[in-house]
Design a protein around this motif. Structure first.
Motif, mmCIF file in Angstrom:
data_model
loop_
_atom_site.group_PDB
_atom_site.id
_atom_site.type_symbol
_atom_site.label_atom_id
_atom_site.label_comp_id
_atom_site.label_asym_id
_atom_site.label_seq_id
_atom_site.Cartn_x
_atom_site.Cartn_y
_atom_site.Cartn_z
ATOM 1 N N LEU A 196 18.472 12.584 22.865
ATOM 2 C CA LEU A 196 19.611 12.042 22.028
ATOM 3 C C LEU A 196 20.405 13.165 21.017
ATOM 4 O O LEU A 196 21.400 13.194 20.422
ATOM 5 C CB LEU A 196 19.202 10.851 20.756
ATOM 6 N N ARG A 197 19.299 14.175 20.470
ATOM 7 C CA ARG A 197 19.644 15.423 19.686
ATOM 8 C C ARG A 197 21.007 16.274 20.527
ATOM 9 O O ARG A 197 21.554 16.986 19.920
ATOM 10 C CB ARG A 197 18.729 16.139 19.500
ATOM 11 N N GLU A 198 21.140 15.820 21.990
ATOM 12 C CA GLU A 198 22.032 16.846 22.614
ATOM 13 C C GLU A 198 23.410 16.172 22.135
ATOM 14 O O GLU A 198 24.490 16.745 22.654
ATOM 15 C CB GLU A 198 21.723 16.559 24.081
ATOM 16 N N VAL A 199 23.430 14.883 21.593
ATOM 17 C CA VAL A 199 24.837 14.402 21.293
ATOM 18 C C VAL A 199 25.373 14.921 20.050
ATOM 19 O O VAL A 199 24.625 14.920 19.122
ATOM 20 C CB VAL A 199 24.512 12.654 21.241
ATOM 21 N N PRO A 200 26.810 15.210 19.930
ATOM 22 C CA PRO A 200 27.281 15.688 18.814
ATOM 23 C C PRO A 200 27.147 14.647 17.659
ATOM 24 O O PRO A 200 27.212 13.564 17.748
ATOM 25 C CB PRO A 200 28.943 15.766 19.162
ATOM 26 N N ASP A 201 26.718 15.243 16.449
ATOM 27 C CA ASP A 201 26.725 14.541 15.097
ATOM 28 C C ASP A 201 25.337 13.619 15.003
ATOM 29 O O ASP A 201 25.322 12.848 14.224
ATOM 30 C CB ASP A 201 27.915 13.587 15.101
ATOM 31 N N ILE A 202 24.538 13.798 16.098
ATOM 32 C CA ILE A 202 23.129 13.225 15.729
ATOM 33 C C ILE A 202 22.391 14.336 15.191
ATOM 34 O O ILE A 202 21.658 15.277 16.048
ATOM 35 C CB ILE A 202 22.644 12.724 17.061
ATOM 36 N N GLY A 203 22.198 14.367 13.977
ATOM 37 C CA GLY A 203 21.088 15.232 13.199
ATOM 38 C C GLY A 203 19.657 14.540 13.260
ATOM 39 O O GLY A 203 19.660 13.386 13.758
ATOM 40 N N GLU A 204 18.805 15.146 12.495
ATOM 41 C CA GLU A 204 17.578 14.655 12.538
ATOM 42 C C GLU A 204 17.477 13.308 11.777
ATOM 43 O O GLU A 204 16.609 12.262 12.335
ATOM 44 C CB GLU A 204 16.713 15.795 11.700
ATOM 45 N N LYS A 205 18.026 13.357 10.716
ATOM 46 C CA LYS A 205 18.040 12.015 10.207
ATOM 47 C C LYS A 205 18.514 10.659 10.952
ATOM 48 O O LYS A 205 17.981 9.515 11.117
ATOM 49 C CB LYS A 205 18.958 11.974 8.647
ATOM 50 N N ARG A 206 19.661 10.843 11.583
ATOM 51 C CA ARG A 206 20.220 9.830 12.518
ATOM 52 C C ARG A 206 19.235 9.621 13.635
ATOM 53 O O ARG A 206 19.030 8.350 14.034
ATOM 54 C CB ARG A 206 21.796 10.082 12.855
ATOM 55 N N TYR A 207 18.875 10.778 14.177
ATOM 56 C CA TYR A 207 17.903 10.675 15.416
ATOM 57 C C TYR A 207 16.810 9.776 14.808
ATOM 58 O O TYR A 207 16.252 9.000 15.536
ATOM 59 C CB TYR A 207 17.576 12.083 15.588
ATOM 60 N N GLN A 208 16.193 10.129 13.794
ATOM 61 C CA GLN A 208 15.082 9.075 13.230
ATOM 62 C C GLN A 208 15.258 7.825 13.023
ATOM 63 O O GLN A 208 14.529 6.863 13.456
ATOM 64 C CB GLN A 208 14.410 9.779 12.041
ATOM 65 N N LEU A 209 16.704 7.431 12.716
ATOM 66 C CA LEU A 209 16.908 6.106 12.342
ATOM 67 C C LEU A 209 17.310 5.383 13.700
ATOM 68 O O LEU A 209 16.732 4.173 13.821
ATOM 69 C CB LEU A 209 18.262 6.199 11.518
ATOM 70 N N ILE A 210 17.965 5.812 14.306
ATOM 71 C CA ILE A 210 18.042 5.433 15.924
ATOM 72 C C ILE A 210 16.678 5.043 16.469
ATOM 73 O O ILE A 210 16.549 3.814 17.171
ATOM 74 C CB ILE A 210 19.208 6.210 16.837
ATOM 75 N N THR A 211 15.962 5.991 16.581
ATOM 76 C CA THR A 211 14.674 5.693 17.365
ATOM 77 C C THR A 211 13.615 4.942 16.765
ATOM 78 O O THR A 211 13.107 3.962 17.483
ATOM 79 C CB THR A 211 13.825 6.869 17.652
ATOM 80 N N ALA A 212 13.716 4.854 15.454
ATOM 81 C CA ALA A 212 12.686 3.631 14.673
ATOM 82 C C ALA A 212 13.502 2.426 14.910
ATOM 83 O O ALA A 212 12.839 1.421 15.284
ATOM 84 C CB ALA A 212 12.773 4.084 13.191
#
Length: 714
Positions: free
Chosen positions: A123-139
């Motif tokens: 998901l980190r390959e998608v533009p605008d998905i930083g670490e905070k949003r990545y953690q939010l989505i996966t959780a």
């Protein structure tokens, strides 16, 4: 069966959803069918963008045409890129809104759900998905996976998705085990799950009708229902038959359960006023404690307040001056009276005199709207009782018996709304040397919560009471105030004629559908055109009933559709069977100490965040953010019940009143409704209903022991 069929498709939109029973009408896109399919049935909570497998049969409705009546519903993960885009963009996964769903699906296409599930790091390959949003989505995705089993189990027993989420949040992975072992815990632990819901699950799980946990839960529920109606206790002789009827068991089956509850301190029994009274613990402790707190204040010698004539306003009428002197000379006192008799004038004079004597004081009201009005009327700071006491979300108060309020005098306005438990916590925090003045209209409906504090205190004859009766010249010109006093004398109100300059009108209608139609026209067209009031900010519609075409629920739907219709760019979200839209006027239904909002608070929806799964409400400057699962705590407030409007005033009130409301047509209900109006009152209904209310002066009796306890101490 040969006429059964299975459909698979994508939910385009929800046309109707009843949160109570799950009955839903939706429009479905089905591959191979050129037109949208209308689906009806009792379904789990579904959202636009979800894929469903439905089993049922076709039918033909005389008005709506061909429909698919679904009897089974299974949620599917979408397979097409467009289906995945709709699914993710619907707000089901925290952190993913419509725009982010577009970006993710553009990157991974049909493999999107596989990537999120098995290769989330990508998901980190998608533009605008930083670490905070990545953690939010996966959780959020992991939570969805964990909760799915719980959802399937609970929805199989008729619970909505919103309640399923609450149950999962409360019990975590132990949710299914907890529900299976003791389903009645749900009714104790989770707001929104009542005994009937828990009982439905218990019976589905095979729990016998005479199971000990069921009988105990039934007795407690019967008591809780009475508390919701305002009773502090139930006479034992009436409680057991009522619980037996609720449970569908013989009354002789209940005494063992009753004894177990007593032994476990889940209920209390006490003889009060010659009655064997049964209490739930909070009301037992509050009622006894409140009587003791009043006694403590009454018996402690007064702090001497210097009294000279210069301390009082020269503008006071004789009975007002007597009332203010009484408040100065007594530790606990009451000023009561109808509208226009000068209660606020007395309070202002009393406070002015306190300022001159240098006494420390606090002004408080039970509700936010009442506190704001008190501050405006007196020009001094006023707080809700909760805020005055410094309530914390953990259930404790900053000010209590150990840390009392730093004051010499406490003034409580709108004291008729004072609930017993809150009154107990308030008086505990008042120093013994301080004085307390309660101001309110004793003829209004009593508090929404249990108890009847102001009436019981007056009836106990333990404290002096000043009853203001003189209507002043300015108030005497008001049809609202004149009619309020006519009502209390048992006289029919006088209505302004069409075309007259007046403030009290009747639109005479007998049919419920016509009443509902006229209410909408009066609110949205006639009042703004003739009087200039903003229907969204300055007009409230009241009704005694919740159900029916002229009930609160249906009127809210009609008024929302007219005053705040859908529009391009205006965010909206279907939650718990109701459509919430930015701009909606809403009301809080319970005290929520985490959000610092309270039962009856009214605000406006200012934001809906699909990615964060959050709805934001502005309560007159104070923001409150609700997760999707907690939006069952709020309801639309274009219309409200008369009880819920207590403590609030609006420039204009429109009251729907019909003979079919006869069960609730009481004089004090009509009196409370019309006295919510400051400048204009319009009744839409008929004279027969008004006459029924005027003639019915029998105030619904509440079972409370405060009066008897105060008399015993006298």
């Amino acid at each position: 069966m040969s006429d059964y069929e299975t459909l698979e498709g994508l939910v385009e939109r929800i046309t109707f959803a009843n949160a109570d029973n799950g009955y839903t009408v939706l429009r479905l896109t089905v591959r191979g069918k050129p037109d949208l399919v209308t689906v009806v049935g009792n379904l789990p909570e579904v959202a636009a963008g979800e894929s469903l497998r439905l089993t049922g049969r076709w039918s033909s409705h005389t008005t709506y045409g061909k429909q698919f009546q679904a009897e089974r519903c299974e949620k599917l993960l979408p397979a097409s890129a467009e289906g995945i885009r709709r699914y993710l963009g619907s707000g089901l996964i925290k952190g993913i809104g419509p725009r982010m769903a577009d970006r993710i699906v553009e990157k991974f296409g049909k493999q999107t759900l596989y990537v999120i599930d098995h290769e989330p790091h990508r998901l980190r390959e998608v533009p605008d998905i930083g670490e905070k949003r990545y953690q939010l989505i996966t959780a959020a995705w992991e939570t969805q996976k964990a909760i799915k089993e719980v959802m399937v189990f609970l929805q199989g027993h008729g619970l909505s998705a919103g309640l399923a989420v609450k149950i999962y949040k409360r019990y975590g992975d132990a949710a299914i085990e907890t529900v299976t072992t003791d389903p009645y815990r749900l009714a104790r632990d989770i707001w929104g799950v009542g005994f009937k819901t828990a009982d439905k699950i218990a019976r589905a799980l095979g729990l016998p009708p005479d199971a000990p946990t069921r009988l105990e839960a039934g007795v407690v529920f019967a008591l809780a229902e009475l508390a919701d109606e305002g009773h502090a206790f139930a006479p034992e002789a009436e409680l057991l038959p009522q619980a037996a009827e609720l449970l569908g068991v013989p009354a002789e089956a209940l005494p063992p359960a009753f004894d177990r509850l007593l032994a476990a301190d889940r209920i209390y029994r006490d003889r009060v006023g010659g009655i064997e009274a049964v209490y739930l613990p909070p009301f037992f402790h509050a009622e006894r404690g409140l009587a003791e707190q009043f006694q403590r204040l009454i018996l402690t010698p007064a702090t001497q307040l210097p009294l000279t004539p210069t301390h009082f306003s020269t503008d006071l009428a004789s009975e007002q001056l007597t009332a203010v002197r009484m408040a100065f000379e007594n530790k606990v006192s009451v000023i009561t009276g109808g509208p226009g008799t000068g209660k606020t004038t007395c309070m202002k004079a009393f406070i002015d005199a306190l300022d001159q004597t240098g006494r420390r004081y606090a002004l408080a009201s039970p509700t936010g709207r009442a506190a704001k009005r008190l501050a405006e009327a007196t020009g001094r700071e006023a707080k809700t009782i909760h805020r005055l006491l410094g309530f914390s979300p953990d259930g404790t108060y900053k000010f209590n018996e150990q840390n009392q309020l730093p004051l010499d005098v406490l003034v409580v306005d709108e004291a008729s709304m004072l609930e017993m438990i809150l009154a107990y916590h308030l008086l505990r925090a008042v120093p013994a040397s301080a004085a307390v003045l309660l101001v309110g209209d004793v003829d209004q409906l009593p508090a929404v919560g249990a108890g009847n504090v102001l009436n019981d205190l007056i009836a106990s004859e333990r404290v002096p009471v000043a009853r203001l009766t003189q209507i002043f010249r300015q108030a005497a010109g008001s049809g609202i105030i004149t009619n309020a006093h006519r009502l209390m004398r048992g006289e029919m109100p006088l209505f302004s004629k069409a075309g007259e300059v007046g403030d009290f009108f009747l639109f005479d209608q007998s049919e419920e559908a016509e009443v509902a139609q006229w209410v909408v026209e009066v609110v949205t067209q006639r009042i703004p055109a003739r009087f200039g009031f903003d229907p969204l900010k300055e007009v409230i519609v009241l009704s005694p009933m919740h159900r029916g075409e002229a009930g609160v629920a249906a009127l809210n739907d009609r008024l929302q559709a007219t005053l705040n219709p859908p529009a391009p760019g205006k965010l909206e979200k279907q939650l718990g069977g109701r459509m919430f839209r930015v701009g909606d006027r809403v009301m809080q239904l319970r005290n929520n100490y985490d959000l610092d909002v309270y039962n009856g608070d009214v605000g406006r929806v200012v934001a809906i965040d699909v990615e964060e799964q959050r709805l934001s409400v502005n309560y007159e400057g104070q923001m409150a953010d609700y997760d999707w699962a907690n939006t069952d705590e709020i309801t639309h407030a274009y219309a409200a019940s008369v009880h819920k409007a207590q403590g609030s005033e609006y420039p204009a009130v429109v009251l729907a009143l019909l003979p079919r409301h006869y069960m609730l047509l009481q004089r004090n209900l009509l009196y409370t409704a019309i006295t919510r109006a400051q400048k204009l009152c319009v009744i839409v209904g008929n004279r027969r209903a008004i006459g029924m209310a005027v003639q019915n002066d029998k105030v619904a009796q509440r079972w409370t022991g405060l009066k008897a306890r105060l008399k015993e101490k006298g």
